[in-house]
Design a protein around this motif. Structure first.
Motif, PDB file in Angstrom:
ATOM      1  N   THR A 207       0.856  -1.189   0.000  1.00  0.00           N
ATOM      2  CA  THR A 207       0.000   0.000   0.000  1.00  0.00           C
ATOM      3  C   THR A 207       0.891   1.238   0.000  1.00  0.00           C
ATOM      4  OG1 THR A 207      -0.127   0.167   2.426  1.00  0.00           O
ATOM      5  CG2 THR A 207      -1.803  -1.163   1.335  1.00  0.00           C
ATOM      6  N   LEU A 236      -7.374  -3.463   0.070  1.00  0.00           N
ATOM      7  CA  LEU A 236      -6.568  -4.468  -0.640  1.00  0.00           C
ATOM      8  C   LEU A 236      -7.368  -5.729  -0.923  1.00  0.00           C
ATOM      9  CD1 LEU A 236      -3.026  -4.520   1.046  1.00  0.00           C
ATOM     10  CD2 LEU A 236      -3.554  -3.942  -1.318  1.00  0.00           C
ATOM     11  N   ASP A 237      -8.043  -6.228   0.105  1.00  0.00           N
ATOM     12  CA  ASP A 237      -8.702  -7.534  -0.008  1.00  0.00           C
ATOM     13  C   ASP A 237     -10.019  -7.479  -0.759  1.00  0.00           C
ATOM     14  OD1 ASP A 237      -6.605  -8.549   1.409  1.00  0.00           O
ATOM     15  OD2 ASP A 237      -7.663  -8.693   3.332  1.00  0.00           O
ATOM     16  N   GLY A 239     -11.161  -4.603  -2.590  1.00  0.00           N
ATOM     17  CA  GLY A 239     -11.153  -3.701  -3.734  1.00  0.00           C
ATOM     18  C   GLY A 239     -12.217  -2.613  -3.670  1.00  0.00           C
ATOM     19  N   GLU A 242      -9.720   2.756  -3.917  1.00  0.00           N
ATOM     20  CA  GLU A 242      -8.394   2.878  -4.512  1.00  0.00           C
ATOM     21  C   GLU A 242      -7.463   3.559  -3.505  1.00  0.00           C
ATOM     22  OE1 GLU A 242      -6.055   4.932  -8.297  1.00  0.00           O
ATOM     23  OE2 GLU A 242      -8.186   5.354  -7.948  1.00  0.00           O
TER      24      GLU A 242
END
Length: 474
Positions: A207, A236-237, A239, A242
């Protein structure tokens, strides 16, 4: 267990405790009245020249040593050029080329384990003015402008909110231990920025770095870190968002972080050496003189209390957060008082009294020597533990030594076997039903007989002796 590793770096600003500001003779003090501590130098009138505060330098160098940093061979200041309404000169006098400390290292303990914090640098600079924002306008208060400030920057070496707060607590305690700063968050004397991102199990950053600005309480630091880790992990996991390099702020009403602005590149501040402050050679003898002023620091005491004395982390923190309280405890132990006993008296009796009376322990009548007299009187059976607490407050009320008050108030315990035996025999004789019930299995009635003896003797009977004789008689 998370599949990502949290990586945290901290930037902490702390106002130094000096009479005047770092580059001017204006008073360095907090006030609710705006703009009463500002002069021509602070406001950058034409033709002004900075004049360096020696005490601010001394305290910055001392904090550099506290953090295990390497000190420079000379004192050098730089200009950091940027425009903002709270910066009258259009630049800030700070340090980049030769900070007062680099490459520091400090060993700490938190959440049941040891960890190390690595310091990138610590530098001395001037504070900005403060801005108060309203719906349609902003006001500038120049009281803080030019106040001496140190900025402490860690490497990205922390991995949880608990570690971050343990480090911040260590800093706040160290500031007070060394008389460097009052470290009062309510007065804005400590402000913290937190940088956070995540690594995967291979050690690769997954990240972009997020900076959370100006968090002003330690509890909010933990909450901000926990929220930001959760936000980045879910992004991250799942989505759902952003992730970009950005600056955010902590919103205490919702315990969340909110975007302030995105960052594409780092700002170029066009640093150059400050021309109006000459280079100043730092003599080794001067550094040695400062080093001698540093007491045993809170992290050393905390680890000692936990690992040598068996205290819990919370108990140890209760003692180390105040150097005067810790010194009092240390003196009690040096006089021979068992550490746990010393802690129990401090936590259960002394702290409550000090808070109630708004008193510093330096002004407390019962010195460690006098408190030890009370503890010894209890341990030697001269008085009971209940009488010990009564004696504690008698000493504070009458400002007399324990040994004197034990005599004048006839507080000595009854320990004579013959006298106690006569009293106990009489009580047993007057309570035949309870004696019979005790022999028929109601063992809890033993405490009833103890209570009757204490009542008869007005609490003066030696409880150990009472129980011994009752055991024989019953």
């Amino acid at each position: 267990m998370s599949k990502y590793e949290t990586v945290i770096g901290l930037e902490l600003h702390c106002a130094l405790k000096t009479n005047s500001k770092v580059f001017s003779p204006s008073k360095n003090s907090y006030s609710e009245v705006p703009n009463i501590y500002a002069n021509e130098i602070d406001l950058s009138f034409p033709g002004i020249m900075p004049s360096l505060n020696k005490e601010a330098v001394r305290k910055a160098l001392k904090m550099s040593m506290v953090l295990g940093c390497t000190q420079p061979d000379e004192l050098l200041f730089d200009r950091k050029n940027y425009y903002y309404p709270d910066l009258p000169k259009g630049f800030q006098i700070t340090q980049v080329t030769k900070p007062v400390g680099i490459n520091g290292k400090i060993d700490l303990y938190a959440d049941g384990k040891d960890f190390t914090v690595y310091i990138h640098d610590i530098h001395l600079e001037e504070d900005t003015a403060s801005l108060d924002h309203y719906d349609t306008y902003s006001l500038i208060n120049y009281n803080r402008c030019g106040a001496p400030l140190i900025e402490i920057v860690t490497t990205p070496c922390l991995h949880s909110g608990e570690e971050a707060v343990a480090f911040l607590e260590y800093l706040a305690n160290s500031f007070k231990y060394c008389d460097i700063s009052e470290a009062d968050t309510k007065k804005g004397q400590i402000r913290c920025d937190v940088n956070i991102n995540l690594k995967n199990k291979e050690g690769k950053y997954v990240t972009p770095k997020v900076e959370i600005k100006n968090i002003n309480s330690f509890s909010h630091v933990v909450e901000a870190i926990n929220y930001e880790v959760k936000r980045q992990t879910e992004a991250l996991d799942l989505g759902i968002e952003e992730l970009v390099q950005e600056t955010r702020r902590y919103d205490e009403s919702t315990n969340t972080t909110i975007r302030m602005r995105t960052k594409v590149d780092s700002v170029d501040y066009k640093y150059f050496v400050e021309p109006n402050i000459p280079r100043i050679k730092i003599e080794t003898s001067y550094l040695e003189e400062i080093k001698k002023e540093i007491p045993v620091l809170p992290n050393v005491r905390l680890i000692k209390y936990i690992k040598e004395y068996g205290f819990t982390e919370g108990e140890a923190k209760t003692i180390v957060r105040d150097i005067d309280l810790s010194n009092y405890f240390e003196e009690l132990v040096s006089l021979g008082v068992v550490p746990k006993t010393a802690f129990n008296w401090i936590s259960s009796q002394i702290i409550g009294y000090l808070n109630k009376e708004y008193m510093n322990i330096k002004d407390f009548y019962l010195t460690p020597r006098l408190l030890k007299e009370i503890i010894d009187a209890i341990n030697n059976g001269v008085i009971s533990s209940k009488q010990g607490k009564e004696l504690f407050y008698l000493c504070l009320d009458e400002k007399q030594e324990p040994s004197v008050l034990i005599k004048t108030h006839s507080m000595s315990q009854m320990s004579d076997d013959g006298t106690l035996s006569d009293i106990i025999d009489k009580i047993i004789e007057n309570n035949p039903e309870q004696r019979k019930a005790f022999h028929n299995g109601r063992s809890n009635l033993f405490d009833y007989f103890v209570g009757q003896v204490m009542k008869e003797t007005r609490g003066k009977a030696n409880p150990v002796k009472v129980k011994e004789i009752l055991n024989e008689r019953l």
